[in-house]
Write an enzyme that holds these catalytic residues in place. Sequence first.
Site, mmCIF file in Angstrom:
data_model
loop_
_atom_site.group_PDB
_atom_site.id
_atom_site.type_symbol
_atom_site.label_atom_id
_atom_site.label_comp_id
_atom_site.label_asym_id
_atom_site.label_seq_id
_atom_site.Cartn_x
_atom_site.Cartn_y
_atom_site.Cartn_z
ATOM 1 N N GLU A 244 34.209 55.329 44.670
ATOM 2 C CA GLU A 244 34.593 54.240 45.579
ATOM 3 C C GLU A 244 33.682 53.078 45.238
ATOM 4 O OE1 GLU A 244 34.419 51.525 47.900
ATOM 5 O OE2 GLU A 244 33.610 52.797 49.478
ATOM 6 N N CYS A 278 32.491 47.002 51.878
ATOM 7 C CA CYS A 278 33.304 47.103 50.661
ATOM 8 C C CYS A 278 34.754 46.747 50.931
ATOM 9 C CB CYS A 278 33.198 48.506 50.064
ATOM 10 S SG CYS A 278 33.659 49.831 51.194
#
Length: 501
Positions: A244, A278
């Site tokens: 990720e 993020c």
Amino acid sequence: MSVQQETANPAPAKTLRVSDPRTGETIGEYPHDGAAEVRAAVRRARGALRWWTAQGVRGRKEWLLEFKRLIAGRAEDLAALISAETGKPHEDAILEVMLAVGHLEWAAKNAGKVLGRRRVSSGATMINQAAYLQYQPFGVVGVIGPWNYPLFTPMGSISYALAAGNTVVFKPSELTPGVGAWLAEAWRSLGPSGSIIEVVTGEGETGAALCDSGVDKIAFTGSAATGKKVMAACAQTLTPVVIEAGGKDAMVVAADADLDAAAEQAAFGAMGNAGQTCAGVERIYVQEEAFDAFVEKFTAIVRELEPGNSPESSYGPMTMASQREIVSRHIADALDSGGRAVLGGRDSASGRVCAPVVLVDVPEDSAAVREETFGPTVVINRVANLHEGVERANGTTYGLGGSVFTGDKAAGLEAAELMKAGGVSVNSFLSFAAIPSLPFGGSGDSGFGRIHGADGLREFARPKAITSQRFAPPLALMTMNRKPRDVKAVKWLLANLQARA
């Protein structure tokens, strides 16, 4: 040797000093684990696998739910630690704890149903076979966590890996090692369970050692550049990874949207946690007819924010000081390329706490539009319609998350399907990450693989196919002595059934 018999290696001479980003004051020191310490931790975790496997699905569920209750009961203490290591306000840290325990509970309660052995169809040609699908744990999973959400993000891997039957070696960020140490201590306090959760602390070389330690899978969260290094290291041993790696997420706002709601959610998505998210909102594309009204509403909300170092601040300082340079560079590039700042400007990222920056009419080839900024800045640009907004949203190499605001539910769902992202929320921000049954992850420079949900459980388990013959096959084809009549029957089936189906 039992899992309790192996003693930890002596702490390495080099230590890791952690500072409060709000004050620069040292708040803790932790070991800087090298390759030997990391390998010892992996051995201990591997030694604990037999005990963890013997607990069975029900036993692991009870252990994990007890862990969940402990974390929830000590939420204030854990949130205080998160706040001290990251600089985020206490309320934001409490929210992080809440989201983490929600995912831990879901993983514990659903692992048996998702991963248990089940019967699947054998098909017409293999009707004599009973077919089963089941999932087995990898073994020891290495988790490399980030500093921006030092509990919620890594627990998205730790919870699901443990529920799937693995043990875990967790390497927290060098900026937030205390959270990792807290989790390991909390687990040990539940009772004698061996090294189900091991924690190693240190800088980049500690993470590199974990990749080379013989773990059975790596779950990494961080930048795309570091993610590529993790992949390269794991490729040497064919160790599977889930990555990720950040994003450049966009919000698209149609003219018929509830602009007040859109502005409120956009402010939280862009400025929450000082923009260090993020899947935060870094770009907003607004339909031309609503552009001025949206910018006015959004800017009014952001102008009222009070960033600072107190527990009541809207958001805190940049956790990693070097990130301010990236934020400053993006602001300067946006302005130099023709964009305008309607709030803040070139000097907004000069101190520990970055002031919010709202940029408009920024060219799409600007670094502020194409690169991950990870700060309290946002670009708002005009589009002709929802379709163009989605096209612009898809114009980067990232593909993590996004959001769409519109008064037309059908149009919103269609836009969500077309958006190049692993998760999209319609008329809200980041809701998909808070729902434990939904997977989380991206594509492109945002990485691959999934955590959370059933897909997250399967991410940490190997599928196994099993067959059991029920009766002799009507056509004996899996033999070196096939009979002509059986081959003839196969040809008839192909011509009269499969070719016409």
